[in-house]
Scaffold this motif. Structure first.
Motif, PDB file in Angstrom:
ATOM      1  N   ALA A 109       0.834  -1.205   0.000  1.00 20.22           N
ATOM      2  CA  ALA A 109       0.000   0.000   0.000  1.00 20.22           C
ATOM      3  C   ALA A 109       0.868   1.255   0.000  1.00 20.22           C
ATOM      4  O   ALA A 109       0.557   2.236  -0.686  1.00 20.22           O
ATOM      5  CB  ALA A 109      -0.939  -0.007   1.201  1.00 20.22           C
ATOM      6  N   ARG A 110       1.988   1.207   0.730  1.00 19.09           N
ATOM      7  CA  ARG A 110       2.902   2.362   0.729  1.00 19.09           C
ATOM      8  C   ARG A 110       3.562   2.533  -0.627  1.00 19.09           C
ATOM      9  O   ARG A 110       3.764   3.643  -1.099  1.00 19.09           O
ATOM     10  CB  ARG A 110       3.947   2.209   1.831  1.00 19.09           C
ATOM     11  N   VAL A 111       3.896   1.403  -1.281  1.00 18.48           N
ATOM     12  CA  VAL A 111       4.556   1.469  -2.585  1.00 18.48           C
ATOM     13  C   VAL A 111       3.641   2.109  -3.624  1.00 18.48           C
ATOM     14  O   VAL A 111       4.081   2.921  -4.434  1.00 18.48           O
ATOM     15  CB  VAL A 111       5.005   0.058  -3.045  1.00 18.48           C
ATOM     16  N   VAL A 112       2.350   1.759  -3.602  1.00 19.60           N
ATOM     17  CA  VAL A 112       1.430   2.250  -4.628  1.00 19.60           C
ATOM     18  C   VAL A 112       0.549   3.393  -4.111  1.00 19.60           C
ATOM     19  O   VAL A 112      -0.482   3.711  -4.721  1.00 19.60           O
ATOM     20  CB  VAL A 112       0.557   1.103  -5.207  1.00 19.60           C
ATOM     21  N   PRO A 117      -6.687   3.919  -8.136  1.00 21.18           N
ATOM     22  CA  PRO A 117      -7.249   2.568  -8.013  1.00 21.18           C
ATOM     23  C   PRO A 117      -7.242   1.816  -9.348  1.00 21.18           C
ATOM     24  O   PRO A 117      -7.019   0.605  -9.375  1.00 21.18           O
ATOM     25  CB  PRO A 117      -8.680   2.812  -7.522  1.00 21.18           C
ATOM     26  N   GLU A 118      -7.439   2.527 -10.446  1.00 26.19           N
ATOM     27  CA  GLU A 118      -7.423   1.896 -11.772  1.00 26.19           C
ATOM     28  C   GLU A 118      -6.028   1.356 -12.102  1.00 26.19           C
ATOM     29  O   GLU A 118      -5.893   0.263 -12.668  1.00 26.19           O
ATOM     30  CB  GLU A 118      -7.864   2.877 -12.859  1.00 26.19           C
ATOM     31  N   GLU A 119      -4.998   2.115 -11.742  1.00 23.32           N
ATOM     32  CA  GLU A 119      -3.624   1.657 -12.000  1.00 23.32           C
ATOM     33  C   GLU A 119      -3.299   0.419 -11.169  1.00 23.32           C
ATOM     34  O   GLU A 119      -2.645  -0.507 -11.653  1.00 23.32           O
ATOM     35  CB  GLU A 119      -2.625   2.780 -11.690  1.00 23.32           C
ATOM     36  N   VAL A 120      -3.773   0.380  -9.932  1.00 26.47           N
ATOM     37  CA  VAL A 120      -3.546  -0.795  -9.078  1.00 26.47           C
ATOM     38  C   VAL A 120      -4.257  -2.005  -9.674  1.00 26.47           C
ATOM     39  O   VAL A 120      -3.672  -3.090  -9.772  1.00 26.47           O
ATOM     40  CB  VAL A 120      -4.008  -0.530  -7.622  1.00 26.47           C
ATOM     41  N   ARG A 121      -5.504  -1.848 -10.089  1.00 27.64           N
ATOM     42  CA  ARG A 121      -6.244  -2.961 -10.712  1.00 27.64           C
ATOM     43  C   ARG A 121      -5.568  -3.430 -11.999  1.00 27.64           C
ATOM     44  O   ARG A 121      -5.509  -4.624 -12.283  1.00 27.64           O
ATOM     45  CB  ARG A 121      -7.693  -2.553 -10.986  1.00 27.64           C
ATOM     46  N   LEU A 123      -2.354  -3.298 -12.699  1.00 23.75           N
ATOM     47  CA  LEU A 123      -1.182  -4.089 -12.305  1.00 23.75           C
ATOM     48  C   LEU A 123      -1.608  -5.470 -11.823  1.00 23.75           C
ATOM     49  O   LEU A 123      -1.009  -6.478 -12.206  1.00 23.75           O
ATOM     50  CB  LEU A 123      -0.375  -3.373 -11.222  1.00 23.75           C
ATOM     51  N   GLU A 124      -2.659  -5.539 -11.007  1.00 20.60           N
ATOM     52  CA  GLU A 124      -3.152  -6.836 -10.536  1.00 20.60           C
ATOM     53  C   GLU A 124      -3.523  -7.738 -11.715  1.00 20.60           C
ATOM     54  O   GLU A 124      -3.147  -8.926 -11.737  1.00 20.60           O
ATOM     55  CB  GLU A 124      -4.379  -6.633  -9.652  1.00 20.60           C
ATOM     56  N   ASP A 125      -4.231  -7.187 -12.680  1.00 19.54           N
ATOM     57  CA  ASP A 125      -4.665  -7.972 -13.837  1.00 19.54           C
ATOM     58  C   ASP A 125      -3.485  -8.493 -14.643  1.00 19.54           C
ATOM     59  O   ASP A 125      -3.469  -9.654 -15.073  1.00 19.54           O
ATOM     60  CB  ASP A 125      -5.584  -7.143 -14.744  1.00 19.54           C
ATOM     61  N   VAL A 126      -2.481  -7.654 -14.838  1.00 21.90           N
ATOM     62  CA  VAL A 126      -1.296  -8.061 -15.604  1.00 21.90           C
ATOM     63  C   VAL A 126      -0.519  -9.142 -14.836  1.00 21.90           C
ATOM     64  O   VAL A 126      -0.052 -10.123 -15.433  1.00 21.90           O
ATOM     65  CB  VAL A 126      -0.408  -6.841 -15.941  1.00 21.90           C
ATOM     66  N   LEU A 127      -0.404  -8.989 -13.525  1.00 13.58           N
ATOM     67  CA  LEU A 127       0.316  -9.993 -12.740  1.00 13.58           C
ATOM     68  C   LEU A 127      -0.431 -11.325 -12.714  1.00 13.58           C
ATOM     69  O   LEU A 127       0.194 -12.389 -12.763  1.00 13.58           O
ATOM     70  CB  LEU A 127       0.567  -9.482 -11.317  1.00 13.58           C
ATOM     71  N   VAL A 128      -1.749 -11.287 -12.636  1.00 13.38           N
ATOM     72  CA  VAL A 128      -2.536 -12.528 -12.705  1.00 13.38           C
ATOM     73  C   VAL A 128      -2.264 -13.212 -14.039  1.00 13.38           C
ATOM     74  O   VAL A 128      -2.021 -14.422 -14.101  1.00 13.38           O
ATOM     75  CB  VAL A 128      -4.046 -12.253 -12.510  1.00 13.38           C
ATOM     76  N   ARG A 129      -2.286 -12.446 -15.107  1.00 11.87           N
ATOM     77  CA  ARG A 129      -2.039 -13.022 -16.438  1.00 11.87           C
ATOM     78  C   ARG A 129      -0.632 -13.609 -16.525  1.00 11.87           C
ATOM     79  O   ARG A 129      -0.440 -14.718 -17.048  1.00 11.87           O
ATOM     80  CB  ARG A 129      -2.248 -11.954 -17.509  1.00 11.87           C
ATOM     81  N   LEU A 130       0.362 -12.889 -16.007  1.00  2.15           N
ATOM     82  CA  LEU A 130       1.743 -13.376 -16.012  1.00  2.15           C
ATOM     83  C   LEU A 130       1.853 -14.679 -15.230  1.00  2.15           C
ATOM     84  O   LEU A 130       2.432 -15.661 -15.703  1.00  2.15           O
ATOM     85  CB  LEU A 130       2.686 -12.313 -15.429  1.00  2.15           C
TER      86      LEU A 130
END
Length: 173
Positions: A109-112, A117-121, A123-130
């Motif tokens: 949370a401190r890093v981001v 919120p859209e940028e966090v989502r 990143l989450e989506d890209v990491l799930v795909r990876l």
């Protein structure tokens, strides 16, 4: 691929540096991963854990012995009636895992903090795909819990054709 490899290496560096130096009571990486898997999937035998992580049973046996010694896991009869004893998380193991997870989330949370919120989502989506792509190459899938908290195994993703052949997977950790 050079930039991607470098950034993933740096990402893993940040996680490792933050784990033990700040609080020596934090779980070792292997304990965190094993407990997370058992928490998500339910009680598992050493053989199931070895298969899940692509490790030798002797390696998993040593790692789970440490969990047992520390009171973070316990051996139980197979809830499904099988012959093999399984490992499940103890109350203390669940408490320590939840504590570590909260520290990890707080650090993230401190890093981001400056991200939308859209940028966090995103990143989450890209990491799930990876991660799902890596799981597909390895043939080992990490179970994911649904939003309602029920245990569920993510169905294997359908591999997509690539214009360039993928390199052979390296089974070493």
């Amino acid at each position: 691929m050079e930039k991607l490899e470098r950034e993933l290496m740096l990402l893993s560096r940040h996680q490792v540096l933050g784990r033990r130096e700040r609080d020596p009571e934090r779980l070792e990486r292997s304990a965190y991963l094993l407990l997370s898997r058992i928490e998500t999937q339910g009680p598992m035998s050493i053989g199931q854990l070895a298969d899940a992580f692509g490790l030798d049973t002797s390696t998993v046996n040593r790692q789970t012995a440490a969990l047992l010694r520390c009171g973070l896991a316990e051996r139980v009869a197979d809830p499904d009636g099988g012959m093999a004893r399984k490992l499940r998380i103890t109350v203390e193991g669940g408490r320590r895992l939840a504590g570590d997870r909260e520290v990890n989330r707080s650090c993230l949370a401190r890093v981001v903090a400056g991200w939308s919120p859209e940028e966090v989502r995103e990143l989450e989506d890209v990491l799930v795909r990876l991660n799902r792509s890596a799981e597909a190459l390895e043939g080992r899938y990490w179970p994911r819990t649904e939003e309602d908290g029920a245990r569920a195994v993510c169905p294997p993703p359908v591999p997509q054709e690539s214009a360039t052949p993928a390199p052979a997977a390296d089974s070493r950790i």
